[in-house]
Design an enzyme around this catalytic site. Structure first.
Site, PDB file in Angstrom:
ATOM      1  N   SER A 147      -3.011 -16.375   4.665  1.00  0.00           N
ATOM      2  CA  SER A 147      -3.949 -15.418   5.272  1.00  0.00           C
ATOM      3  C   SER A 147      -5.254 -16.088   5.713  1.00  0.00           C
ATOM      4  CB  SER A 147      -4.250 -14.288   4.279  1.00  0.00           C
ATOM      5  OG  SER A 147      -3.074 -13.611   3.925  1.00  0.00           O
ATOM      6  N   ASN A 155      -1.481  -9.968  13.385  1.00  0.00           N
ATOM      7  CA  ASN A 155      -1.966  -8.993  12.411  1.00  0.00           C
ATOM      8  C   ASN A 155      -1.463  -7.589  12.728  1.00  0.00           C
ATOM      9  OD1 ASN A 155      -4.021 -10.089  10.296  1.00  0.00           O
ATOM     10  ND2 ASN A 155      -4.454 -11.230  12.164  1.00  0.00           N
ATOM     11  N   CYS A 204      -7.360 -19.919  14.220  1.00  0.00           N
ATOM     12  CA  CYS A 204      -8.257 -20.003  15.383  1.00  0.00           C
ATOM     13  C   CYS A 204      -9.594 -20.630  15.018  1.00  0.00           C
ATOM     14  CB  CYS A 204      -8.499 -18.608  15.961  1.00  0.00           C
ATOM     15  SG  CYS A 204      -7.004 -17.764  16.520  1.00  0.00           S
ATOM     16  N   ASP A 240       3.808 -15.418  15.554  1.00  0.00           N
ATOM     17  CA  ASP A 240       4.030 -16.413  16.598  1.00  0.00           C
ATOM     18  C   ASP A 240       5.488 -16.793  16.794  1.00  0.00           C
ATOM     19  OD1 ASP A 240       1.307 -16.387  16.774  1.00  0.00           O
ATOM     20  OD2 ASP A 240       0.988 -18.427  16.037  1.00  0.00           O
ATOM     21  N   VAL A 266      11.769 -21.785   3.078  1.00  0.00           N
ATOM     22  CA  VAL A 266      13.090 -21.203   3.254  1.00  0.00           C
ATOM     23  C   VAL A 266      13.853 -22.061   4.248  1.00  0.00           C
ATOM     24  CG1 VAL A 266      14.380 -19.212   4.122  1.00  0.00           C
ATOM     25  CG2 VAL A 266      12.372 -18.870   2.671  1.00  0.00           C
ATOM     26  N   GLU A 288       5.898 -19.378   1.341  1.00  0.00           N
ATOM     27  CA  GLU A 288       5.012 -20.062   2.278  1.00  0.00           C
ATOM     28  C   GLU A 288       5.137 -21.564   2.062  1.00  0.00           C
ATOM     29  OE1 GLU A 288       2.574 -21.829   4.702  1.00  0.00           O
ATOM     30  OE2 GLU A 288       3.092 -19.709   4.923  1.00  0.00           O
ATOM     31  N   TRP A 337     -24.438  -3.669  39.731  1.00  0.00           N
ATOM     32  CA  TRP A 337     -22.993  -3.718  39.911  1.00  0.00           C
ATOM     33  C   TRP A 337     -22.460  -4.821  38.991  1.00  0.00           C
ATOM     34  CZ3 TRP A 337     -19.598  -0.685  42.602  1.00  0.00           C
ATOM     35  CH2 TRP A 337     -20.155   0.252  43.478  1.00  0.00           C
ATOM     36  N   TYR A 382     -25.134  -0.199  31.971  1.00  0.00           N
ATOM     37  CA  TYR A 382     -26.030  -1.073  32.733  1.00  0.00           C
ATOM     38  C   TYR A 382     -27.427  -1.069  32.141  1.00  0.00           C
ATOM     39  CZ  TYR A 382     -29.719  -2.227  36.010  1.00  0.00           C
ATOM     40  OH  TYR A 382     -30.854  -2.747  36.563  1.00  0.00           O
ATOM     41  N   ARG A 406       0.823  -1.210   0.000  1.00  0.00           N
ATOM     42  CA  ARG A 406       0.000   0.000   0.000  1.00  0.00           C
ATOM     43  C   ARG A 406       0.855   1.257   0.000  1.00  0.00           C
ATOM     44  NH1 ARG A 406      -2.491  -2.913   4.361  1.00  0.00           N
ATOM     45  NH2 ARG A 406      -4.310  -4.101   3.598  1.00  0.00           N
TER      46      ARG A 406
END
Length: 460
Positions: free
Chosen positions: A43, A312, A47, A290, A84, A37, A441, A433, A24
């Site tokens: 991408s 990210n 998770c 990671d 690599v 990769e 509370w 609330y 960009r």
């Protein structure tokens, strides 16, 4: 102006976020981008793999945010199934191997980004490499597990380890109709929580039909005559039959390349960087995701905390630096959420043992409240545990286990930790609330009030 070349090692969150942000800021005439990769996918949401395995996400490709073809359309030379295998820092080049053909070649760089990720911990046990034994970290790992589940005629699964991955995969396998046994060495599942809070998770797993065996150290994976996993054996002499074994022991930073090249590593084996995610001592090398260690803002030291949210953000910071801009990643407080069945689980900041290791004197406060006004239909219990520094009252950590709406309350604590607030200040927060959302509370405020009392009672 001569065109520079950026080489990115790793095509998931951190690596491709960095490449995309750099693109960009600089066009192809200014910056050539080559990304390697080792897997088939880029991408994607690792998770989300348990939810695909469990059937809540119907298609694997639903987890992919941007395909290799989409990256290439943005003038990024992305080479999948290419690993690599060596960094030549003096020569400013990397050696890559095509995993389909075995051919190798060198690629020079002006700027280098390491986003090699993490790998599932695989203890050196007999049978650990057998067919039917799976670690889950990448989408390729998830695909291999799904292939095994579709091939096997059995319906028994053993999950080794009861951290986030282990608990989520256990639930996913139950949802697929498997009889699941979780074996783990700890006193309670979810070692990311203190044992008293982990006990709540244990109870929820039992209610779901997951057999959870604590203090069980796996010593061997037993195999059949065809070399496929058939059972897990423990140090107690027990055998737990399995048609598939999933490793949920955790992950470790994948930093063999960095180590071999002499890059600085931290206590957890992750790459050390400065606030702009540059590798310490190397002007033109960045690292993120990671494979790095990050600053724990509460404990004041680096830790390995592998989360997609961090990866990210790292990528955005790195891409800005590579593209000539400026951004920093100041650190984390260790916020994470998960669930098992209808129980939501969250933590941020320090556990008791983390505080002890950091040399902090602290008090704890644990309360049980409800996620909504107690009279509102569907009100569910929520347990909140709070740690505060003994002398100052500084908030150190929060753990939450409860029904719907419990987990995301941890974000309140995460903001308070980042701001360095005391539990006195937390009590004064102006939280929203209404009966469908909270008691008058909020449970966070109730826990903070109890922590304030504990701090005052403890004195100096």
């Amino acid at each position: 102006m001569a065109t520079e070349r950026l080489v990115v090692v790793g095509g998931d969150a951190a690596g491709m976020s960095a490449a995309s942000q750099a693109r960009r800021l600089k066009g192809p005439a200014e910056l050539e981008i080559v990304a390697f990769e080792r897997g088939h996918f880029t991408s994607y949401s690792a998770c989300g793999i348990p939810y695909w395995v469990g059937g809540r996400v119907s298609e694997r490709d639903d987890l992919i945010a941007r395909t290799p073809e989409e990256h290439r359309a943005r003038d990024i030379d992305l080479r999948t199934r290419t690993e690599v295998v060596e960094l030549d820092l003096p020569g400013s080049r990397v050696r890559a191997r095509d995993l389909e053909t075995g051919s190798e070649s060198w690629t020079g760089y002006d700027k280098l980004v390491l986003a090699t990720g993490a790998r599932p911990v695989r203890p050196r046990l007999p049978g650990i490499g057998a067919h039917g034994v799976h670690g889950i970290q990448t989408l390729d790992d998830g695909q291999r597990l799904m292939d095994t589940l579709r091939r096997t005629g059995g319906r028994r699964a053993v999950v080794v380890g009861a951290g986030y991955i282990g608990v989520e995969m256990a639930e996913a396998l139950v949802e697929r109709g498997y009889e699941v046994t979780v074996l783990h060495r700890g006193e309670q599942p979810m070692a990311t929580l203190d044992p008293d809070m982990g006990g709540l998770v244990h109870s929820a797993m039992n209610r779901m039909g997951i057999r959870t065996v604590s203090r069980a150290e796996v010593t061997k994976i037993l195999t059949d005559e065809e070399g496929r996993a058939r059972a897990a054996a423990t140090s107690a002499g027990e055998e737990y039959e399995a048609d598939v074994v999933v490793l949920g022991i955790g992950v470790e930073p994948r930093t063999a390349l960095a180590r071999a090249a002499g890059l600085p590593l931290g206590p957890s084996g992750g790459i050390l960087t400065d606030l702009s995610m540059r590798v310490r001592g190397h002007e033109n090398i960045w690292a993120g995701g990671d494979c790095v260690e990050v600053l724990d803002l509460v404990a004041g030291r680096t830790r390995h905390i592998p989360l997609g949210t961090h990866a990210n953000k790292h990528g955005q910071v790195i891409g800005s630096g590579v593209g000539g801009g400026y951004a920093t990643f100041p650190g984390v407080v260790g916020t994470a959420v998960s669930k098992v069945c209808d129980l939501e689980i969250a933590r941020t900041g320090l556990r008791e043992r983390d505080a002890l290791e950091a040399g902090l004197r602290f008090v704890t406060a644990t309360i049980t409240s409800t996620n909504t006004a107690g009279y509102y239909p569907g009100a569910a219990e929520m347990t909140v545990k709070m740690l505060a520094e003994r002398r100052t009252g500084r908030l150190l950590g929060v753990q939450i286990v409860g029904g719907a709406g419990a987990a995301k309350r941890v974000d309140i604590a995460a903001v308070a930790l980042t701001a360095g607030m005391t539990v006195d200040q937390v009590v004064s927060l102006d939280l929203g609330y209404a009966p469908p959302f909270s008691p008058v509370w909020d449970p966070i405020l109730v826990a903070a009030r109890k922590a304030v009392s504990a701090v005052r009672s403890a004195g100096v």
